[in-house]
Design a protein around this motif. Sequence first.
Motif, PDB file in Angstrom:
ATOM      1  N   PRO A   8       0.826  -1.208   0.000  1.00 56.20           N
ATOM      2  CA  PRO A   8       0.000   0.000   0.000  1.00 56.20           C
ATOM      3  C   PRO A   8       0.859   1.257   0.000  1.00 56.20           C
ATOM      4  O   PRO A   8       1.896   1.321   0.650  1.00 56.20           O
ATOM      5  N   ARG A   9       0.440   2.258  -0.763  1.00 59.21           N
ATOM      6  CA  ARG A   9       1.145   3.533  -0.814  1.00 59.21           C
ATOM      7  C   ARG A   9       0.359   4.558   0.001  1.00 59.21           C
ATOM      8  O   ARG A   9      -0.079   5.578  -0.520  1.00 59.21           O
ATOM      9  N   THR A  10       0.180   4.269   1.284  1.00 57.67           N
ATOM     10  CA  THR A  10      -0.566   5.188   2.142  1.00 57.67           C
ATOM     11  C   THR A  10       0.393   6.090   2.902  1.00 57.67           C
ATOM     12  O   THR A  10       1.563   5.769   3.082  1.00 57.67           O
ATOM     13  N   MET A  11      -0.133   7.213   3.358  1.00 57.58           N
ATOM     14  CA  MET A  11       0.689   8.149   4.106  1.00 57.58           C
ATOM     15  C   MET A  11       1.202   7.510   5.395  1.00 57.58           C
ATOM     16  O   MET A  11       2.355   7.704   5.770  1.00 57.58           O
TER      17      MET A  11
ATOM     18  N   THR B  11       1.848   4.371   6.003  1.00 52.70           N
ATOM     19  CA  THR B  11       2.913   3.420   5.689  1.00 52.70           C
ATOM     20  C   THR B  11       4.239   4.145   5.502  1.00 52.70           C
ATOM     21  O   THR B  11       5.258   3.741   6.060  1.00 52.70           O
TER      22      THR B  11
ATOM     23  N   TRP C 166       5.871  10.938   1.020  1.00 50.65           N
ATOM     24  CA  TRP C 166       4.639  10.392   0.441  1.00 50.65           C
ATOM     25  C   TRP C 166       3.885  11.464  -0.331  1.00 50.65           C
ATOM     26  O   TRP C 166       3.436  11.242  -1.451  1.00 50.65           O
TER      27      TRP C 166
ATOM     28  N   THR D   6       3.353  10.948  -4.393  1.00 51.24           N
ATOM     29  CA  THR D   6       2.045  10.386  -4.731  1.00 51.24           C
ATOM     30  C   THR D   6       1.264  11.364  -5.588  1.00 51.24           C
ATOM     31  O   THR D   6       1.095  12.527  -5.197  1.00 51.24           O
TER      32      THR D   6
ATOM     33  N   GLN E 177      -4.447  10.068  -6.334  1.00 50.66           N
ATOM     34  CA  GLN E 177      -4.420   9.009  -5.327  1.00 50.66           C
ATOM     35  C   GLN E 177      -4.556   9.563  -3.919  1.00 50.66           C
ATOM     36  O   GLN E 177      -5.003   8.884  -3.025  1.00 50.66           O
ATOM     37  N   THR E 178      -4.135  10.809  -3.673  1.00 49.18           N
ATOM     38  CA  THR E 178      -4.195  11.367  -2.328  1.00 49.18           C
ATOM     39  C   THR E 178      -5.598  11.796  -1.940  1.00 49.18           C
ATOM     40  O   THR E 178      -5.889  11.945  -0.766  1.00 49.18           O
TER      41      THR E 178
ATOM     42  N   ARG F 226      -8.331  10.131  -2.289  1.00 45.86           N
ATOM     43  CA  ARG F 226      -9.196   9.001  -1.930  1.00 45.86           C
ATOM     44  C   ARG F 226      -9.425   8.897  -0.462  1.00 45.86           C
ATOM     45  O   ARG F 226      -8.720   9.243   0.373  1.00 45.86           O
TER      46      ARG F 226
END
Length: 134
Positions: A68-71, A73, A123, A127, A131-132, A134
């Motif tokens: 996952p490319r979440t903040m 993470t 991030w 990113t 995507q941010t 969402r």
Amino acid sequence: MKRVALAFLIAPFPAAFIQSVVVALWPKEGMGVFEHPATMFVAICLLFYLVEIVLALPLYLALRKRGPRTMVTYAVTGMVLVLLPISIPLGVAVARGGLSTYAVSYNLPFFALGGFLAGMVFWRLTTPRAQTSR
């Protein structure tokens, strides 16, 4: 690729700013970088760049297409990557009696916060906007 290079360059700035503010409020006379906010900013940036080159860049290249490319993470990864190398010299200094437990408990949260913020900045810069939101 430009976004990644820019992110690696800018990510250490929040951590360096926090350390610079601490030095500005409580300078330590005769302690080199610990008495001038500007030199502390540069020193922290250099430390973070070293961590980025040795640990973060290889990890980013290995994992950029996975997971996952979440903040959160990226922020937690940044915190762990900063705490790993700084914990070793702090632990050795405590074991040798050159540093108190108070000094370690004072330094670790600042470095953890700095790594967390660096991960968040990285991030945000790497990113795409779609995507941010969402």
